[in-house]
Design a protein around this motif. Sequence first.
Motif, PDB file in Angstrom:
ATOM      1  N   ALA A 165      37.649  35.559  34.091  1.00 43.22           N
ATOM      2  CA  ALA A 165      37.661  34.117  33.464  1.00 43.22           C
ATOM      3  C   ALA A 165      36.542  34.067  32.164  1.00 43.22           C
ATOM      4  CB  ALA A 165      37.307  32.928  34.440  1.00 43.22           C
ATOM      5  N   VAL A 166      37.049  33.777  31.188  1.00 41.61           N
ATOM      6  CA  VAL A 166      36.258  34.042  30.003  1.00 41.61           C
ATOM      7  C   VAL A 166      35.814  32.598  29.211  1.00 41.61           C
ATOM      8  CG1 VAL A 166      37.324  36.161  29.465  1.00 41.61           C
ATOM      9  CG2 VAL A 166      38.262  33.951  28.379  1.00 41.61           C
ATOM     10  N   HIS A 187      37.465  25.060  35.341  1.00 36.81           N
ATOM     11  CA  HIS A 187      37.075  25.054  36.646  1.00 36.81           C
ATOM     12  C   HIS A 187      38.206  25.781  37.207  1.00 36.81           C
ATOM     13  CE1 HIS A 187      36.961  22.969  40.812  1.00 36.81           C
ATOM     14  NE2 HIS A 187      35.875  22.395  40.252  1.00 36.81           N
ATOM     15  N   LEU A 188      37.878  26.954  38.173  1.00 28.91           N
ATOM     16  CA  LEU A 188      38.487  27.995  38.744  1.00 28.91           C
ATOM     17  C   LEU A 188      39.377  27.372  40.046  1.00 28.91           C
ATOM     18  CD1 LEU A 188      36.041  30.918  37.856  1.00 28.91           C
ATOM     19  CD2 LEU A 188      38.246  29.989  36.548  1.00 28.91           C
ATOM     20  N   GLY A 189      40.492  26.828  39.833  1.00 28.75           N
ATOM     21  CA  GLY A 189      40.870  26.330  41.098  1.00 28.75           C
ATOM     22  C   GLY A 189      40.692  25.114  41.442  1.00 28.75           C
ATOM     23  N   GLY A 213      31.559  30.027  46.897  1.00 31.21           N
ATOM     24  CA  GLY A 213      31.333  31.143  46.226  1.00 31.21           C
ATOM     25  C   GLY A 213      32.218  32.370  46.510  1.00 31.21           C
ATOM     26  N   VAL A 214      32.935  32.369  47.630  1.00 29.43           N
ATOM     27  CA  VAL A 214      33.743  33.274  47.964  1.00 29.43           C
ATOM     28  C   VAL A 214      34.812  33.441  47.192  1.00 29.43           C
ATOM     29  CG1 VAL A 214      35.272  34.402  49.863  1.00 29.43           C
ATOM     30  CG2 VAL A 214      32.806  33.255  50.530  1.00 29.43           C
ATOM     31  N   GLY A 215      35.031  34.639  46.456  1.00 29.37           N
ATOM     32  CA  GLY A 215      35.955  35.011  45.397  1.00 29.37           C
ATOM     33  C   GLY A 215      35.785  34.790  44.111  1.00 29.37           C
ATOM     34  N   PHE A 216      34.439  34.700  43.889  1.00 25.92           N
ATOM     35  CA  PHE A 216      33.875  34.548  42.623  1.00 25.92           C
ATOM     36  C   PHE A 216      32.791  35.367  42.335  1.00 25.92           C
ATOM     37  CE2 PHE A 216      35.609  30.460  44.173  1.00 25.92           C
ATOM     38  CZ  PHE A 216      36.765  30.156  43.390  1.00 25.92           C
ATOM     39  N   CYS A 217      32.547  35.995  40.936  1.00 25.63           N
ATOM     40  CA  CYS A 217      31.579  36.965  40.598  1.00 25.63           C
ATOM     41  C   CYS A 217      31.096  36.612  39.215  1.00 25.63           C
ATOM     42  CB  CYS A 217      31.824  38.152  40.958  1.00 25.63           C
ATOM     43  SG  CYS A 217      30.351  39.399  40.622  1.00 25.63           S
ATOM     44  N   ALA A 218      29.851  35.986  39.565  1.00 28.93           N
ATOM     45  CA  ALA A 218      29.329  35.542  38.105  1.00 28.93           C
ATOM     46  C   ALA A 218      28.897  36.912  37.231  1.00 28.93           C
ATOM     47  CB  ALA A 218      28.515  34.665  38.001  1.00 28.93           C
ATOM     48  N   HIS A 219      29.112  36.884  35.952  1.00 31.59           N
ATOM     49  CA  HIS A 219      28.423  38.103  35.034  1.00 31.59           C
ATOM     50  C   HIS A 219      27.664  37.639  34.282  1.00 31.59           C
ATOM     51  CE1 HIS A 219      31.643  40.731  36.553  1.00 31.59           C
ATOM     52  NE2 HIS A 219      32.303  39.780  36.520  1.00 31.59           N
ATOM     53  N   VAL A 220      27.149  36.184  33.967  1.00 36.27           N
ATOM     54  CA  VAL A 220      26.219  35.979  33.331  1.00 36.27           C
ATOM     55  C   VAL A 220      25.373  34.820  33.994  1.00 36.27           C
ATOM     56  CG1 VAL A 220      27.585  36.215  30.903  1.00 36.27           C
ATOM     57  CG2 VAL A 220      27.766  34.208  32.365  1.00 36.27           C
ATOM     58  N   ILE A 229      33.017  34.792  34.824  1.00 36.14           N
ATOM     59  CA  ILE A 229      33.498  35.061  36.008  1.00 36.14           C
ATOM     60  C   ILE A 229      34.461  35.957  36.543  1.00 36.14           C
ATOM     61  CG2 ILE A 229      33.857  33.773  38.298  1.00 36.14           C
ATOM     62  CD1 ILE A 229      32.048  31.294  37.222  1.00 36.14           C
ATOM     63  N   THR A 230      34.387  36.687  37.443  1.00 32.58           N
ATOM     64  CA  THR A 230      35.361  37.418  38.146  1.00 32.58           C
ATOM     65  C   THR A 230      36.264  36.566  39.126  1.00 32.58           C
ATOM     66  OG1 THR A 230      34.828  39.633  37.128  1.00 32.58           O
ATOM     67  CG2 THR A 230      36.548  39.339  39.204  1.00 32.58           C
ATOM     68  N   TYR A 231      37.337  36.177  38.942  1.00 30.35           N
ATOM     69  CA  TYR A 231      38.044  35.057  39.999  1.00 30.35           C
ATOM     70  C   TYR A 231      39.022  35.767  40.600  1.00 30.35           C
ATOM     71  CZ  TYR A 231      41.016  31.018  40.421  1.00 30.35           C
ATOM     72  OH  TYR A 231      41.631  29.900  41.119  1.00 30.35           O
ATOM     73  N   ASP A 232      39.009  36.019  41.871  1.00 33.02           N
ATOM     74  CA  ASP A 232      39.640  36.355  42.959  1.00 33.02           C
ATOM     75  C   ASP A 232      40.850  35.501  43.234  1.00 33.02           C
ATOM     76  OD1 ASP A 232      41.171  37.687  44.997  1.00 33.02           O
ATOM     77  OD2 ASP A 232      39.477  38.359  46.238  1.00 33.02           O
ATOM     78  N   VAL A 233      41.895  35.350  42.428  1.00 31.46           N
ATOM     79  CA  VAL A 233      43.019  34.518  42.811  1.00 31.46           C
ATOM     80  C   VAL A 233      43.469  34.514  44.005  1.00 31.46           C
ATOM     81  CG1 VAL A 233      45.153  33.234  41.612  1.00 31.46           C
ATOM     82  CG2 VAL A 233      43.263  34.194  40.097  1.00 31.46           C
TER      83      VAL A 233
END
Length: 133
Positions: free
Chosen positions: A22-23, A51-53, A61-68, A81-85
């Motif tokens: 997610a950008v 808003h992711l989902g 927080g499960v399924g999401f990984c922030a990079h910033v 965020i990497t988003y585990d759809v």
Amino acid sequence: MFSQAMVGYGAAVDPPHEVIDAVAPVSGRLLKLMPHAYIVMTSENVGVLVHLGLDTVALKGVGFCAHVAEGDTVIAGQTVITYDVPAVVAAGLNPVVPVVVMDEREPGNVVVGDSVAENAVIASGSALFTATK
């Protein structure tokens, strides 16, 4: 909340059912960063919420990984965020991603992009909408 534009107007994207990045939809400062959502504030003081989902706050927080980090400056297209759809879908939740201009109460101030209007596949980096505020 999103369908009634209580947060603001914008567009919603049904993401591919795979792990995706997610950008940042615009350049600016990360005003708020949660595992499942973030707000980018532009230099013109326009906040854009991603808003992711739907109801994904329940995943804690499960399924999401922030990079910033909150407060960082980001550029449009930068991974936030990497988003585990698939994990969201497996949890029985809707993975759709609303992207809205915060506090915009006039629907005519947000014009959807051609791909959104046509219900087409939207390539990463494509314009979802233009805010004329």
